[in-house]
Design a protein around this motif. Structure first.
Motif, PDB file in Angstrom:
ATOM      1  N   VAL A  97     104.643  33.482  29.292  1.00 31.08           N
ATOM      2  CA  VAL A  97     104.581  34.688  30.137  1.00 31.08           C
ATOM      3  C   VAL A  97     103.212  34.797  30.795  1.00 31.08           C
ATOM      4  O   VAL A  97     103.097  35.071  31.997  1.00 31.08           O
ATOM      5  N   LEU A  98     102.149  34.544  29.994  1.00 32.25           N
ATOM      6  CA  LEU A  98     100.792  34.602  30.554  1.00 32.25           C
ATOM      7  C   LEU A  98     100.607  33.570  31.658  1.00 32.25           C
ATOM      8  O   LEU A  98     100.004  33.845  32.695  1.00 32.25           O
ATOM      9  N   LEU A  99     101.160  32.383  31.418  1.00 32.76           N
ATOM     10  CA  LEU A  99     101.060  31.311  32.415  1.00 32.76           C
ATOM     11  C   LEU A  99     101.738  31.732  33.723  1.00 32.76           C
ATOM     12  O   LEU A  99     101.187  31.543  34.809  1.00 32.76           O
ATOM     13  N   ALA A 124      97.336  28.669  40.078  1.00 29.63           N
ATOM     14  CA  ALA A 124      96.628  28.829  38.802  1.00 29.63           C
ATOM     15  C   ALA A 124      97.432  28.260  37.632  1.00 29.63           C
ATOM     16  O   ALA A 124      96.856  27.736  36.673  1.00 29.63           O
ATOM     17  N   GLY A 125      98.750  28.345  37.714  1.00 33.14           N
ATOM     18  CA  GLY A 125      99.585  27.798  36.643  1.00 33.14           C
ATOM     19  C   GLY A 125      99.403  26.296  36.508  1.00 33.14           C
ATOM     20  O   GLY A 125      99.307  25.766  35.391  1.00 33.14           O
ATOM     21  N   HIS A 126      99.344  25.609  37.622  1.00 34.58           N
ATOM     22  CA  HIS A 126      99.166  24.156  37.581  1.00 34.58           C
ATOM     23  C   HIS A 126      97.750  23.801  37.137  1.00 34.58           C
ATOM     24  O   HIS A 126      97.559  22.823  36.408  1.00 34.58           O
ATOM     25  N   LEU A 127      96.778  24.593  37.564  1.00 36.17           N
ATOM     26  CA  LEU A 127      95.402  24.352  37.091  1.00 36.17           C
ATOM     27  C   LEU A 127      95.333  24.526  35.571  1.00 36.17           C
ATOM     28  O   LEU A 127      94.708  23.744  34.870  1.00 36.17           O
ATOM     29  N   TRP A 128      95.992  25.549  35.063  1.00 36.69           N
ATOM     30  CA  TRP A 128      96.044  25.818  33.625  1.00 36.69           C
ATOM     31  C   TRP A 128      96.632  24.601  32.895  1.00 36.69           C
ATOM     32  O   TRP A 128      96.162  24.227  31.823  1.00 36.69           O
ATOM     33  N   LEU A 129      97.637  23.996  33.492  1.00 34.05           N
ATOM     34  CA  LEU A 129      98.326  22.863  32.845  1.00 34.05           C
ATOM     35  C   LEU A 129      97.623  21.525  33.105  1.00 34.05           C
ATOM     36  O   LEU A 129      98.157  20.468  32.764  1.00 34.05           O
ATOM     37  N   GLY A 130      96.470  21.569  33.727  1.00 40.16           N
ATOM     38  CA  GLY A 130      95.695  20.344  33.934  1.00 40.16           C
ATOM     39  C   GLY A 130      96.079  19.558  35.172  1.00 40.16           C
ATOM     40  O   GLY A 130      95.651  18.426  35.341  1.00 40.16           O
TER      41      GLY A 130
END
Lengths: 136, 57
Positions: A21-23, A33-39
């Motif tokens: 949910v946070l992602l 930002a979601g893709h950045l979060w996942l590297g």
């Protein structure tokens, strides 16, 4: 020369619903930002640049950030699409941007840019969700 | 900025960039897919424009 893959460091699937949910919230608030979060930095940067540029151009073309008027279904749908862009949309609404100038020749172009930017971010959020949950 | 063609090309480039990045993982494949999509968007729009030209709209 072999091309560099953007999925070299494939992250482990995120199994906790709270993290998912946070992602998704982060991916909604800041495009990419979601893709950045996942590297997946390359993808995240492309999404951020493309969608913020679309949003900015849409505003410069005198497009409108539509209000949620449920009495007018098409306006409400356009508002939902606009809202897909997250923080830029929130800032635009807060600071009174996107009033829309109907008499401008570029008004409909601006609407198109703003609506499509939001819809594209919904797709990007779904992609980040699929990657995080191990479906992709 | 009222050039219809410029706005069309810019729109095609940005949307194609997002779709190509979503659908491909390798940068070279992304570039190739994006270029094909841009060409398709622009050519399709110009073709549709010409087809609609005689219509009494």
């Amino acid at each position: 020369m072999a091309s560099k893959s953007t999925v070299a460091a494939r992250p482990r699937p995120v199994s906790e619903p709270g993290t998912l949910v946070l992602l998704c919230l982060a991916a909604w608030a800041v495009p990419g930002a979601g893709h950045l979060w996942l590297g997946r930095a390359q993808k995240g940067i492309v999404f951020f640049l493309a969608m913020t540029l679309m949003f900015t151009v849409g505003l410069l073309l005198d497009g409108r950030l539509f209000p949620f008027e449920l009495s007018e279904p098409l306006v409400a749908l356009a508002a939902m699409a606009n809202a897909g862009l997250g923080l830029p949309w929130v800032l635009g609404r807060t600071f009174g941007l996107g009033a829309g100038v109907v008499t401008e020749a570029t008004y409909e172009y601006g609407n198109c840019y703003l609506i499509v930017a939001g819809l594209l971010n919904f797709l990007v959020i779904l992609d980040a969700f699929d990657i995080a949950s191990g479906r992709k | 900025m009222t050039s219809h063609l410029l706005l069309l090309v810019l729109f095609a480039v940005l949307v194609s960039a997002v779709f190509a990045t979503l659908s491909r993982d390798e940068p070279r494949a992304q570039l190739r897919a994006g270029a094909i999509m841009v060409a398709g968007f622009v050519a399709g729009a110009v073709l549709l424009g010409w087809l609609m030209y005689p219509l009494p709209l």
